[in-house]
Design a protein around this motif. Structure first.
Motif, PDB file in Angstrom:
ATOM      1  N   ARG A  39     -28.982  78.727  25.690  1.00 27.61           N
ATOM      2  CA  ARG A  39     -27.579  79.145  25.625  1.00 27.61           C
ATOM      3  C   ARG A  39     -27.203  79.354  24.174  1.00 27.61           C
ATOM      4  N   PHE A  40     -26.264  80.262  23.954  1.00 30.74           N
ATOM      5  CA  PHE A  40     -25.683  80.387  22.623  1.00 30.74           C
ATOM      6  C   PHE A  40     -24.261  79.855  22.740  1.00 30.74           C
ATOM      7  N   PRO A  41     -23.919  78.782  21.980  1.00 25.35           N
ATOM      8  CA  PRO A  41     -22.659  78.058  22.220  1.00 25.35           C
ATOM      9  C   PRO A  41     -21.637  78.126  21.087  1.00 25.35           C
ATOM     10  N   PRO A  42     -21.078  79.285  20.782  1.00 22.51           N
ATOM     11  CA  PRO A  42     -20.129  79.352  19.672  1.00 22.51           C
ATOM     12  C   PRO A  42     -18.800  78.706  19.995  1.00 22.51           C
ATOM     13  N   GLU A  43     -18.184  78.157  18.965  1.00 22.61           N
ATOM     14  CA  GLU A  43     -16.807  77.732  19.112  1.00 22.61           C
ATOM     15  C   GLU A  43     -15.935  78.950  18.785  1.00 22.61           C
ATOM     16  N   PRO A  44     -15.000  79.325  19.679  1.00 22.29           N
ATOM     17  CA  PRO A  44     -14.195  80.525  19.386  1.00 22.29           C
ATOM     18  C   PRO A  44     -13.083  80.241  18.388  1.00 22.29           C
ATOM     19  N   LEU A  48     -18.032  85.714  14.383  1.00 25.35           N
ATOM     20  CA  LEU A  48     -19.422  85.326  14.125  1.00 25.35           C
ATOM     21  C   LEU A  48     -19.900  85.896  12.797  1.00 25.35           C
ATOM     22  N   HIS A  49     -20.799  85.153  12.142  1.00 21.30           N
ATOM     23  CA  HIS A  49     -21.381  85.631  10.894  1.00 21.30           C
ATOM     24  C   HIS A  49     -22.894  85.782  11.033  1.00 21.30           C
ATOM     25  N   ILE A  50     -23.507  86.187   9.950  1.00 24.05           N
ATOM     26  CA  ILE A  50     -24.936  86.502   9.993  1.00 24.05           C
ATOM     27  C   ILE A  50     -25.777  85.264  10.352  1.00 24.05           C
ATOM     28  N   GLY A  51     -25.270  84.073  10.036  1.00 25.86           N
ATOM     29  CA  GLY A  51     -25.962  82.844  10.451  1.00 25.86           C
ATOM     30  C   GLY A  51     -25.989  82.723  11.969  1.00 25.86           C
ATOM     31  N   HIS A  52     -24.880  83.092  12.605  1.00 28.16           N
ATOM     32  CA  HIS A  52     -24.849  83.086  14.060  1.00 28.16           C
ATOM     33  C   HIS A  52     -25.837  84.101  14.631  1.00 28.16           C
ATOM     34  N   ALA A  53     -25.992  85.226  13.914  1.00 30.21           N
ATOM     35  CA  ALA A  53     -26.947  86.240  14.398  1.00 30.21           C
ATOM     36  C   ALA A  53     -28.337  85.622  14.511  1.00 30.21           C
ATOM     37  N   LYS A  54     -28.658  84.751  13.551  1.00 32.12           N
ATOM     38  CA  LYS A  54     -29.954  84.064  13.600  1.00 32.12           C
ATOM     39  C   LYS A  54     -30.068  83.231  14.881  1.00 32.12           C
ATOM     40  N   SER A  55     -29.012  82.477  15.176  1.00 33.80           N
ATOM     41  CA  SER A  55     -29.012  81.635  16.366  1.00 33.80           C
ATOM     42  C   SER A  55     -29.044  82.483  17.651  1.00 33.80           C
ATOM     43  N   ILE A  56     -28.334  83.597  17.641  1.00 31.47           N
ATOM     44  CA  ILE A  56     -28.323  84.499  18.805  1.00 31.47           C
ATOM     45  C   ILE A  56     -29.718  85.067  19.040  1.00 31.47           C
ATOM     46  N   CYS A 237     -30.043  73.859  18.378  1.00 29.42           N
ATOM     47  CA  CYS A 237     -28.891  73.779  17.486  1.00 29.42           C
ATOM     48  C   CYS A 237     -29.373  73.609  16.054  1.00 29.42           C
ATOM     49  N   THR A 238     -28.439  73.523  15.138  1.00 25.55           N
ATOM     50  CA  THR A 238     -28.843  73.436  13.737  1.00 25.55           C
ATOM     51  C   THR A 238     -29.002  71.973  13.313  1.00 25.55           C
ATOM     52  N   LEU A 239     -29.681  71.825  12.199  1.00 25.90           N
ATOM     53  CA  LEU A 239     -30.176  70.532  11.738  1.00 25.90           C
ATOM     54  C   LEU A 239     -29.135  69.424  11.635  1.00 25.90           C
ATOM     55  N   ALA A 266     -33.234  74.805  10.968  1.00 27.91           N
ATOM     56  CA  ALA A 266     -32.388  74.807   9.761  1.00 27.91           C
ATOM     57  C   ALA A 266     -31.359  75.926   9.820  1.00 27.91           C
ATOM     58  N   ARG A 267     -30.146  75.563   9.503  1.00 22.98           N
ATOM     59  CA  ARG A 267     -29.061  76.522   9.344  1.00 22.98           C
ATOM     60  C   ARG A 267     -29.475  77.552   8.293  1.00 22.98           C
ATOM     61  N   MET A 268     -29.129  78.774   8.523  1.00 22.83           N
ATOM     62  CA  MET A 268     -29.462  79.797   7.549  1.00 22.83           C
ATOM     63  C   MET A 268     -28.352  79.920   6.509  1.00 22.83           C
ATOM     64  N   ASN A 269     -28.726  79.898   5.262  1.00 22.72           N
ATOM     65  CA  ASN A 269     -27.783  80.191   4.187  1.00 22.72           C
ATOM     66  C   ASN A 269     -28.230  81.476   3.518  1.00 22.72           C
ATOM     67  N   VAL A 274     -20.595  83.074   1.234  1.00 27.48           N
ATOM     68  CA  VAL A 274     -20.261  81.818   1.899  1.00 27.48           C
ATOM     69  C   VAL A 274     -20.331  82.101   3.386  1.00 27.48           C
ATOM     70  N   MET A 275     -20.579  81.043   4.168  1.00 30.50           N
ATOM     71  CA  MET A 275     -20.794  81.337   5.568  1.00 30.50           C
ATOM     72  C   MET A 275     -20.014  80.455   6.527  1.00 30.50           C
ATOM     73  N   SER A 276     -19.338  79.416   6.040  1.00 24.38           N
ATOM     74  CA  SER A 276     -18.667  78.620   7.055  1.00 24.38           C
ATOM     75  C   SER A 276     -17.414  79.374   7.510  1.00 24.38           C
ATOM     76  N   LYS A 277     -17.126  79.235   8.799  1.00 23.14           N
ATOM     77  CA  LYS A 277     -15.977  79.952   9.353  1.00 23.14           C
ATOM     78  C   LYS A 277     -14.683  79.532   8.669  1.00 23.14           C
ATOM     79  N   ARG A 278     -14.636  78.267   8.264  1.00 24.50           N
ATOM     80  CA  ARG A 278     -13.440  77.786   7.588  1.00 24.50           C
ATOM     81  C   ARG A 278     -13.201  78.582   6.293  1.00 24.50           C
TER      82      ARG A 278
HETATM   83  P1  ATP Z   1     -19.600  77.346  10.914  1.00 26.47           P
HETATM   84  O1  ATP Z   1     -19.801  76.041  10.235  1.00 26.47           O
HETATM   85  O2  ATP Z   1     -20.040  78.524  10.127  1.00 26.47           O
HETATM   86  O3  ATP Z   1     -18.246  77.494  11.458  1.00 26.47           O
HETATM   87  P2  ATP Z   1     -20.572  76.407  13.368  1.00 26.47           P
HETATM   88  O4  ATP Z   1     -21.900  75.783  13.490  1.00 26.47           O
HETATM   89  O5  ATP Z   1     -19.371  75.533  13.393  1.00 26.47           O
HETATM   90  O6  ATP Z   1     -20.604  77.350  12.119  1.00 26.47           O
HETATM   91  P3  ATP Z   1     -20.500  77.394  16.006  1.00 26.47           P
HETATM   92  O7  ATP Z   1     -19.588  78.398  16.571  1.00 26.47           O
HETATM   93  O8  ATP Z   1     -20.334  75.987  16.422  1.00 26.47           O
HETATM   94  O9  ATP Z   1     -20.372  77.515  14.439  1.00 26.47           O
HETATM   95  O10 ATP Z   1     -22.012  77.858  16.166  1.00 26.47           O
HETATM   96  C1  ATP Z   1     -22.590  78.418  17.304  1.00 26.47           C
HETATM   97  C2  ATP Z   1     -24.075  78.293  17.178  1.00 26.47           C
HETATM   98  O11 ATP Z   1     -24.533  79.021  16.040  1.00 26.47           O
HETATM   99  C3  ATP Z   1     -24.483  76.857  16.988  1.00 26.47           C
HETATM  100  O12 ATP Z   1     -25.618  76.595  17.778  1.00 26.47           O
HETATM  101  C4  ATP Z   1     -24.795  76.781  15.522  1.00 26.47           C
HETATM  102  O13 ATP Z   1     -25.745  75.783  15.282  1.00 26.47           O
HETATM  103  C5  ATP Z   1     -25.308  78.189  15.216  1.00 26.47           C
HETATM  104  N1  ATP Z   1     -25.097  78.509  13.813  1.00 26.47           N
HETATM  105  C6  ATP Z   1     -23.926  78.472  13.136  1.00 26.47           C
HETATM  106  N2  ATP Z   1     -24.113  78.770  11.844  1.00 26.47           N
HETATM  107  C7  ATP Z   1     -25.439  79.011  11.687  1.00 26.47           C
HETATM  108  C8  ATP Z   1     -26.272  79.356  10.573  1.00 26.47           C
HETATM  109  N3  ATP Z   1     -25.763  79.510   9.363  1.00 26.47           N
HETATM  110  N4  ATP Z   1     -27.592  79.525  10.796  1.00 26.47           N
HETATM  111  C9  ATP Z   1     -28.103  79.365  12.018  1.00 26.47           C
HETATM  112  N5  ATP Z   1     -27.390  79.025  13.099  1.00 26.47           N
HETATM  113  C10 ATP Z   1     -26.071  78.853  12.946  1.00 26.47           C
END
Ligand code: ATP
Ligand code: MG
Length: 567
Positions: A39-44, A48-56, A237-239, A266-269, A274-278
């Motif tokens: 499953r791909f489990p984003p919080e809405p 989404l960013h390029i890090g999420h693309a990795k997870s997708i 999920c990520t580390l 490992a989360r992709m940087n 910057v990549m956090s949604k915040r």
């Molecule tokens: P952010 O901190 O950027 O808001 P998040 O982990 O809170 O990211 P979620 O919506 O919870 O965002 O993430 C959905 C999925 O994508 C989770 O399984 C998460 O581990 C993965 N993911 C998020 N950021 C990355 C990343 N940089 N690299 C790889 N996977 C990621």
């Protein structure tokens, strides 16, 4: 490359997650006869960013590789930060990347079941209602080096807990005064097992469940059980969730429900971003960029608008592999992925970004010749087109130098250069205005040097430059995008500064370019190469029919590497 070969260990081509998944599917009795299910489990709570693309790519990719399935599940347990706009953008982005989920689900679908399971844990003496406030809870929690202390409310009777929990749900208490906690072990070395909170009181409207709930489950209480309900085999999920895995396991075991396997990578940087949604939300809210889909954003929607293709993002995710340990990927890799794809598929055109006029004094005044130009040398099927050539032309200002260094092979006074698909020309006269600025170059052309003509005279000149015919050229808006941040890690700042201080003040430059007629006819979304200048995309929002606005996706070469090596 991946052809079977007896002498090569087949697992050598697999990432560590694939290796583990294959092993589990082959050996675990609980998985016998099952398919891989991810499953791909984003919080809405953002785009989404390029890090999420990795997870997708990883989650949907595993399902595809092993003939399994992947759900899209919104982890919507934080009502104050989540909304429908984000939900919709996430669905668009996942599909655009080329993936289709099996089921579309929400953690909120399970609020009822999660509540019932919480009651079950209370009955089993494994959960209790706690009246400590947030600050007291921190005090009781202990530290990495010191054990925590039991909450004074830990020994409430089952009846009292059931009653209080029901009243929490019924809305009798204000936000924050009570929580439901798992009763595990306040001296466990893993802080996540020190009686973690399962529910908090939050009188907040939820985008799907409305006002039905005023208690909301914590991530840890919702996630594993959601996986379990869906029959997920591997919950990737990520580390940062590695430390949560014992809790994930504890909940499944305590409830005696189907127990998926959580695995971490490992989360992709990415450098220069910057990549956090915040932080991305802050860039949007404080208007450092024009919205989530600003072409400078590392969001999937931003990259799409910039002109990135889904293929290039998938290629990028494949190239970087799946890491066990945190690392920062060089943004150059992302840029080279889109170059690689567009080199294969994008038609070439001529566009002059910083024009200076050329007059061919020996060329007939009202003549137009239509020169044959190859659309894409990498793709014979892309064919050819005709481009107009006339007495007045534009070339790039920096393709001419009045007093050039010795290795300058473009146009200079009394020097020759070839015009691509055209003739060899010679600069005869430099025309300047009263302030000494060069405004025009008077040149002559050699009629016997027409490109591709069978009776052209063979004559070698060292440089070839691009041009457009002034009579036929169209002026279009071009946005020259550059990196949004200076500095490889924008978050690496001296005290008192923030990542915002690292914003590149020149991350976009808007210019008017002179382009060949075909470029003015491109539809919104078209991706093209401007010869010698880079790859560009007709902006999907701001282009009008007959008046495209071009975004620079990427230059042809990595100009930053050159700058860096020059020091
Ligand atoms: P952010 O901190 O950027 O808001 P998040 O982990 O809170 O990211 P979620 O919506 O919870 O965002 O993430 C959905 C999925 O994508 C989770 O399984 C998460 O581990 C993965 N993911 C998020 N950021 C990355 C990343 N940089 N690299 C790889 N996977 C990621
Ligand atoms: Mg999150």
């Amino acid at each position: 490359m991946n052809e079977p070969n007896d002498s090569i260990d087949p697992s050598a081509h697999k990432n560590f997650i694939e290796v583990e998944v294959e092993k589990d599917m082959a050996t675990k009795p609980s998985l016998s006869g099952k398919h891989v299910y991810t499953r791909f489990p984003p919080e809405p709570n953002g785009y989404l960013h390029i890090g999420h693309a990795k997870s997708i790519c990883l989650n949907f990719g595993l399902a595809k590789t092993y003939g399994g399935k992947c759900n899209l599940r919104f982890d919507d347990t934080n009502p104050t930060k989540e909304n429908e706009e984000y939900v919709n953008s996430i669905m668009t982005d996942v599909q655009w990347l080329g993936f289709q989920w099996d089921k579309l689900l929400y953690a909120s679908d399970y609020f009822g079941q999660l509540y019932d399971w919480a009651v079950q844990l209370i009955r089993d003496g494994k959960a209790f209602v706690c009246d400590l406030d947030a600050e007291q809870m921190r005090e009781y929690r202990g530290t990495l080096t010191q054990p925590g202390k039991n909450s004074p409310f830990r020994d409430r009777t089952v009846e009292e807990n059931l009653d209080l929990f029901a009243r929490m749900k019924a809305g009798e208490f204000p936000d924050g005064v009570r929580t439901l906690r798992a009763k595990i072990d306040m001296s466990n070395a893993n802080l996540n097992l020190r009686d973690p909170v399962m529910y908090r009181i939050m009188h907040a409207h939820h985008h799907r469940t409305g006002d039905s709930w005023c208690i909301y489950p914590m991530y840890d209480w919702a996630h594993g059980q959601s996986d379990s309900i869906e029959g997920i085999t591997h919950s990737i999920c990520t580390l940062e969730f590695e430390n949560h895995r014992p809790l994930y396991d504890w909940f499944c075991e305590s409830l005696k429900i189907y127990h998926p396997r959580q695995m971490e990578f490992a989360r992709m940087n990415l450098s220069y971003t910057v990549m956090s949604k915040r932080k991305l939300l802050q860039l949007v809210n404080e208007k450092h960029v024009n919205g989530w889909d600003d072409p400078r954003m590392p969001t999937i929607s931003g990259l799409r608008r910039r002109g990135y293709t889904p293929e290039s993002l998938r290629l990028f995710c494949e190239k970087i592999g799946v890491a066990r340990f945190s690392s920062t990927i060089d943004v150059i890799l992302l840029e080279s992925s889109i170059r690689e794809h567009l080199n294969a598929i994008a038609s070439r055109f001529m566009a002059v970004l910083d024009p200076i006029k050329i007059v061919l004094t020996n060329y007939p005044e009202d003549q137009t010749e239509w020169m044959e130009a190859v659309n894409n040398p990498e793709d014979p099927e892309a064919g050819a087109r005709k481009i107009p050539f006339s007495r007045e032309l534009y070339i790039e200002r920096d393709d001419f130098m009045e007093t050039p260094p010795s290795k300058f092979f473009r146009l200079k006074p009394a020097g020759e250069v070839r015009l691509r698909y055209g003739y060899i020309i010679r600069c005869e006269e430099v025309v300047k205005d009263a302030n000494g600025n060069i405004v025009q170059l008077n040149c002559t052309y050699d009629p016997q040097t027409k490109s591709g003509s069978p009776d052209a005279v063979e004559r070698k000149v060292k440089g070839t430059i691009h041009w457009v015919a002034a009579t036929h050229a169209a002026a279009v808006e071009v946005r020259l995008y550059d990196r949004l941040f200076l500095g490889e890690n924008p978050e690496d700042v001296p005290e008192g500064k923030t990542f915002l201080d690292n914003i590149n003040p020149d991350s976009v430059r808007v210019i008017q370019a002179m382009v060949e007629p075909e470029l003015a006819k491109q539809p919104a979304g078209a991706r093209v190469q401007f010869e010698r200048n880079g790859y560009f995309c007709a902006d999907v929002k701001d282009s009008k029919p007959g008046a495209p606005v071009y975004n620079r996706i990427v230059t042809l070469k990595d100009t930053w590497a050159k700058i860096a090596s020059k020091g």
